[in-house]
Design a protein around this motif. Sequence first.
Motif, mmCIF file in Angstrom:
data_model
loop_
_atom_site.group_PDB
_atom_site.id
_atom_site.type_symbol
_atom_site.label_atom_id
_atom_site.label_comp_id
_atom_site.label_asym_id
_atom_site.label_seq_id
_atom_site.Cartn_x
_atom_site.Cartn_y
_atom_site.Cartn_z
ATOM 1 N N ALA B 169 0.838 -1.208 0.000
ATOM 2 C CA ALA B 169 0.000 0.000 0.000
ATOM 3 C C ALA B 169 0.874 1.261 0.000
ATOM 4 N N ILE B 170 1.887 1.269 0.838
ATOM 5 C CA ILE B 170 2.760 2.451 0.928
ATOM 6 C C ILE B 170 3.517 2.660 -0.379
ATOM 7 N N LYS B 171 4.084 1.575 -0.913
ATOM 8 C CA LYS B 171 4.837 1.661 -2.172
ATOM 9 C C LYS B 171 3.961 2.227 -3.291
ATOM 10 N N ASN B 172 2.754 1.682 -3.439
ATOM 11 C CA ASN B 172 1.924 2.082 -4.578
ATOM 12 C C ASN B 172 1.396 3.508 -4.432
ATOM 13 N N GLN B 173 1.118 3.918 -3.205
ATOM 14 C CA GLN B 173 0.668 5.308 -3.048
ATOM 15 C C GLN B 173 1.829 6.281 -3.207
ATOM 16 N N ILE B 188 1.266 7.809 2.176
ATOM 17 C CA ILE B 188 0.856 7.328 3.497
ATOM 18 C C ILE B 188 2.078 6.767 4.219
ATOM 19 N N THR B 189 1.991 6.683 5.543
ATOM 20 C CA THR B 189 3.125 6.151 6.314
ATOM 21 C C THR B 189 2.691 4.888 7.038
ATOM 22 N N LYS B 190 3.677 4.101 7.423
ATOM 23 C CA LYS B 190 3.405 2.875 8.155
ATOM 24 C C LYS B 190 2.747 3.217 9.497
ATOM 25 N N GLU B 191 3.250 4.279 10.114
ATOM 26 C CA GLU B 191 2.683 4.688 11.397
ATOM 27 C C GLU B 191 1.206 5.072 11.229
ATOM 28 N N GLY B 321 11.624 -4.887 -0.345
ATOM 29 C CA GLY B 321 11.716 -3.800 -1.314
ATOM 30 C C GLY B 321 12.092 -4.250 -2.721
ATOM 31 N N LEU B 322 12.020 -5.559 -2.989
ATOM 32 C CA LEU B 322 12.422 -6.058 -4.312
ATOM 33 C C LEU B 322 11.467 -5.588 -5.412
ATOM 34 N N THR B 323 10.234 -5.230 -5.022
ATOM 35 C CA THR B 323 9.245 -4.836 -6.033
ATOM 36 C C THR B 323 9.092 -3.320 -6.138
ATOM 37 N N ARG B 324 9.923 -2.612 -5.405
ATOM 38 C CA ARG B 324 9.882 -1.148 -5.456
ATOM 39 C C ARG B 324 10.581 -0.628 -6.704
ATOM 40 N N PHE B 325 10.335 0.634 -7.037
ATOM 41 C CA PHE B 325 11.094 1.314 -8.097
ATOM 42 C C PHE B 325 12.579 1.240 -7.724
ATOM 43 N N GLY B 326 13.399 0.753 -8.645
ATOM 44 C CA GLY B 326 14.819 0.581 -8.335
ATOM 45 C C GLY B 326 15.146 -0.791 -7.780
ATOM 46 N N GLY B 327 14.104 -1.605 -7.486
ATOM 47 C CA GLY B 327 14.323 -2.956 -6.966
ATOM 48 C C GLY B 327 14.553 -3.953 -8.090
ATOM 49 N N LYS B 328 14.584 -5.229 -7.704
ATOM 50 C CA LYS B 328 14.888 -6.301 -8.659
ATOM 51 C C LYS B 328 13.834 -6.359 -9.771
ATOM 52 N N ILE B 329 12.562 -6.311 -9.390
ATOM 53 C CA ILE B 329 11.493 -6.287 -10.390
ATOM 54 C C ILE B 329 10.440 -5.255 -9.957
ATOM 55 N N PRO B 330 10.548 -4.046 -10.494
ATOM 56 C CA PRO B 330 9.608 -2.992 -10.083
ATOM 57 C C PRO B 330 8.171 -3.321 -10.522
ATOM 58 N N SER B 334 3.370 2.772 -11.678
ATOM 59 C CA SER B 334 2.308 3.763 -11.940
ATOM 60 C C SER B 334 1.539 4.109 -10.674
ATOM 61 N N GLY B 335 1.712 3.289 -9.640
ATOM 62 C CA GLY B 335 0.848 3.378 -8.468
ATOM 63 C C GLY B 335 -0.175 2.251 -8.461
ATOM 64 N N GLY B 336 -0.278 1.568 -9.624
ATOM 65 C CA GLY B 336 -1.196 0.425 -9.718
ATOM 66 C C GLY B 336 -2.654 0.840 -9.579
#
Lengths: 134, 396
Positions: B169-173, B188-191, B321-330, B334-336
């Motif tokens: 959720a945080i990554k996509n937002q 959004i934040t984890k907190e 974080g492997l699926t984040r922008f800059g990760g192994k497979i982003p 787009s935010g999905g």
Amino acid sequence: MEAKVANDWRLRGQRYRLEGEVCGHCGVAIFPPRDICPECGKPAKTPAPLSGRGEVYTFSTVYNAPEGFEPYTPYTVALVKLEEGPVVTAQLTDVAPKDVQIGMPVEMVTRRLRTHGEEGTIVYGYKFRPRVRV
Amino acid sequence: MRDVAIIGVGMIPFGRRDQDSLIDMLAYASMKALDDAHLGDKAVDAVYVANMGGGILQHQTGIASALVDRLSLLPAAADLVENGPASGASAIKNGVQAIASGYSDVVLVAGGEKMREVTGWRATDFVATLTHPESEYPYGITLPGMAGMFTRLYMEQHGLTAEALVAVAIKNQEMGALNPYAHVEMMITKEGIFDSPHSVVNNPLVADPLRLYDACPVSDGAAAVLMCPLEMARELTEKQPVVVAGFGQATDTHTLQERDDPTDLKAVRLAAQQAFDRAKLKPSDVDVAELHDAFTVLEIAESEHVGFFGKGEGSKAALAGLTRFGGKIPINVSGGLKARGHPVGATGVAQVVEITWQLRHELPKERQVKNAKVGLTVNFGGFGNNVLAFVLRRAS
């Protein structure tokens, strides 16, 4: 969605008696009735009521309901695995959401599902409650 | 069969668009795709429109011919494709087949949905019409409810954690905030949504164990792509062509209850496999992917079923974080659906538009995957009962 009396009438077997089918070729129990066996692909038109006894396979308590179900929130929906094999999708009743557990024994009861439109047509059908019958 | 190239794409910002009708939105996205290709005088042979709810929400049918007329593309062939939330990819597939077979040369595909002019209850009810009308719908089953039941099983059996869902959720937002087409542009934040006392208020349960920030918003929006045979692409436009290297499609049972293992997204697995086979590529060749994250859990589950990670490894990958922008497979740069929004008929088309931008290297650098050559899209209809995958490749 608006009430369709013919639809409620047509489905009376499965809604009130949990009536499915049994495949005459491979013997598998089928619910809901579909006239074609999902296992062997052959015609299967022999009606067969299910016992209504089973256990909770998975569940979720729904807080955001579709139109027509708002007055009933929150309600718990579940996949119930019946003794005969088929899995049924239904609401749980007579139990608080926090007390529901995977594997919990449940049994079918007939309950009001919702009312329809301005006429207030009442739709009845199956729900499952924690098992009390032995 | 001929290779098919994407030569023009267009999208309008998703969100609440009270100023536009459904046909307006489809027309604006189509005009952008036509402009993008600089097609000139070349005629469009056929138009495929993806839309799920015009008949229910707008009380309008015959939407494809209405759009062709509106765009003054007469007498181009017009077809409406309704395949639930996978309508977008289905319409593109129809266009690809028409071109590959030689029946059509230039095909426009436009996908759109207008969901914000009805109440939230009505919108939830509209989406729930794709559940089984006899054994699911009458019992108050919603798509979030199905996703909730699916999530509980995934947590029990495949090591999924609420923390991994929060990471998605945080990554996509975060990525949506960088995308001018996204409906939700709020970080959004984890907190804020997970581990503080006020997170329970900010992030209430929607369908236990799924919470508000696990679900995509209800949106208006439209997207369009223009395609032609690869051999014609260079003469028709100066844009970098993107090749539809492969597609796959599979159907699973209508109901969740009839699946031997409801956590096995068989149609996702088969559609992706078929798309990779046809493209003669494999999951490790993919540089960037758009997966169908109508709920955060689906991004994780699909990332496993398409072959990026083993079953049960998707949660760990999201947390690492492997699926984040800059990760192994982003994934979902787009935010999905989670942040761009999910106007159901538009989604499958919007995914292909996004990957086309990525493969043309046209995006601003904060969300352009460097040197991206191969992209994957997964468009998920029903609760996985109709799934399409595309493997797209930058033409050499």
